[in-house]
Motif scaffolding. Sequence first.
Motif, PDB file in Angstrom:
ATOM      1  N   GLU A  33       0.873  -1.190   0.000  1.00  0.00           N
ATOM      2  CA  GLU A  33       0.000   0.000   0.000  1.00  0.00           C
ATOM      3  C   GLU A  33       0.900   1.227   0.000  1.00  0.00           C
ATOM      4  O   GLU A  33       2.105   1.124   0.232  1.00  0.00           O
ATOM      5  CB  GLU A  33      -0.937   0.005   1.214  1.00  0.00           C
ATOM      6  N   LYS A  35       2.758   4.897   0.874  1.00  0.00           N
ATOM      7  CA  LYS A  35       3.303   5.544   2.077  1.00  0.00           C
ATOM      8  C   LYS A  35       2.206   6.301   2.798  1.00  0.00           C
ATOM      9  O   LYS A  35       1.412   6.987   2.160  1.00  0.00           O
ATOM     10  CB  LYS A  35       4.359   6.580   1.663  1.00  0.00           C
ATOM     11  N   GLY A  36       2.152   6.161   4.105  1.00  0.00           N
ATOM     12  CA  GLY A  36       1.171   6.918   4.885  1.00  0.00           C
ATOM     13  C   GLY A  36      -0.181   6.219   5.017  1.00  0.00           C
ATOM     14  O   GLY A  36      -1.054   6.682   5.750  1.00  0.00           O
ATOM     15  N   SER A  37      -0.366   5.102   4.297  1.00  0.00           N
ATOM     16  CA  SER A  37      -1.647   4.388   4.382  1.00  0.00           C
ATOM     17  C   SER A  37      -1.897   3.902   5.816  1.00  0.00           C
ATOM     18  O   SER A  37      -0.958   3.469   6.508  1.00  0.00           O
ATOM     19  CB  SER A  37      -1.629   3.188   3.430  1.00  0.00           C
ATOM     20  N   SER A  38      -3.149   3.936   6.229  1.00  0.00           N
ATOM     21  CA  SER A  38      -3.475   3.532   7.600  1.00  0.00           C
ATOM     22  C   SER A  38      -3.358   2.018   7.797  1.00  0.00           C
ATOM     23  O   SER A  38      -3.396   1.533   8.929  1.00  0.00           O
ATOM     24  CB  SER A  38      -4.898   3.983   7.939  1.00  0.00           C
ATOM     25  N   VAL A  39      -3.211   1.251   6.709  1.00  0.00           N
ATOM     26  CA  VAL A  39      -3.158  -0.218   6.865  1.00  0.00           C
ATOM     27  C   VAL A  39      -1.735  -0.773   6.848  1.00  0.00           C
ATOM     28  O   VAL A  39      -1.549  -1.993   6.953  1.00  0.00           O
ATOM     29  CB  VAL A  39      -3.993  -0.956   5.791  1.00  0.00           C
ATOM     30  N   HIS A  42      -0.536  -3.937   8.869  1.00  0.00           N
ATOM     31  CA  HIS A  42      -1.657  -4.869   9.119  1.00  0.00           C
ATOM     32  C   HIS A  42      -1.422  -6.160   8.335  1.00  0.00           C
ATOM     33  O   HIS A  42      -0.791  -6.158   7.282  1.00  0.00           O
ATOM     34  CB  HIS A  42      -2.985  -4.255   8.667  1.00  0.00           C
ATOM     35  N   ASP A  59       4.974  -0.472   2.483  1.00  0.00           N
ATOM     36  CA  ASP A  59       5.026   0.497   1.377  1.00  0.00           C
ATOM     37  C   ASP A  59       6.328   0.350   0.582  1.00  0.00           C
ATOM     38  O   ASP A  59       6.594   1.112  -0.345  1.00  0.00           O
ATOM     39  CB  ASP A  59       4.886   1.938   1.895  1.00  0.00           C
TER      40      ASP A  59
END
Length: 267
Positions: A33, A35-39, A42, A59
Amino acid sequence: MRLVVLGAAGRMGRNLVRIIEETPGVTLAAAIERKGSSVLGHDAGELAGLGEIGTLVTDALEPVLADADGILDFTAPAYSISVAELAAQHGLVHVIGTTGFSAQDDAAVAKAAASGARVVKSGNMSLGVNMLAVLVERAARALAADGFDIEIAEMHHRHKVDAPSGTALLLGEAAAAGREIALADASVRARDGHTGPRPAGAIGFATLRGGSVIGDHSVIFAGEGERIELVHRADDRAIYARGAVKAALWAGGQAPGLYSMRDVLSI
Ligand SMILES: NC(=O)C1=CN([C@@H]2O[C@H](COP(=O)(O)OP(=O)(O)OC[C@H]3O[C@@H](n4cnc5c(N)ncnc54)[C@H](OP(=O)(O)O)[C@@H]3O)[C@@H](O)[C@H]2O)C=CC1
Ligand SMILES: O=C(O)C1=N[C@H](C(=O)O)C[C@H](O)C1
């Protein structure tokens, strides 16, 4: 075959993770995902509804490519182009399901495919839609001399950002091939106000958006006093994910180049 899934938390990304986990001969090499993605961090299996599979979303794409054979990419055109260049550098399979490419974007993908990537790109990875394209091409060829007008209607969920859909354009290309013309010379992509009568030979597009519709496409051949409608309706995004994995496995055995789903399916 070790496959990297881009946009792993997206609608298609989650389906790709599920299908990889259930398909013999492929494994999930990484789930990416931005950079900065909330997942980030996970578990990709948790996101896909499978429970933990031990692959955490990251990322960092470039470091994982050395240990990968292919990339499954259902994201956005600018990102897909940058990834195609990486796939070329690493000699990888790159399955591109992303839609909404401009002619310039398509040229950039073709350049990457000419520089070492094995690219399979299609506006629709399902068997059903690619079979529909074969039928549309055949019908357009058979009806070319009989004055049937061709209209392509599509409906998708409210989140879709590009129009006409990649599938509608793929079906338009099939109709144009049947008529032995270039789609760009015939397509009418919007109508509003006093349009005047329909230009002879036009291939028209109509776009509907709403709710959770996964993807409906109709190709209508409208003649004098009769109408033929060829229709595909998607009930489950797994059809696209299965097609993408099949494309990756097939492309692994091909020379670098740019391929379509019709090449993969031999239809
Ligand atoms: N060819 C086919 O068979 C099919 C094609 N599609 C196409 O696939 C694409 C994705 O569809 P869908 O899964 O519904 O969309 P989603 O928005 O659910 O998922 C897209 C994913 O890609 C990520 N992404 C988008 N832009 C970037 C970027 N610049 N850098 C890194 N990550 C990025 C998104 O992250 P973020 O949320 O952070 O933006 C998200 O995780 C669309 O173009 C769609 O038309 C869909 C179904 C079938
Ligand atoms: O965005 C979607 O959802 C879909 N996109 C593809 C398209 O643009 O045709 C394929 C499918 O119809 C779903």
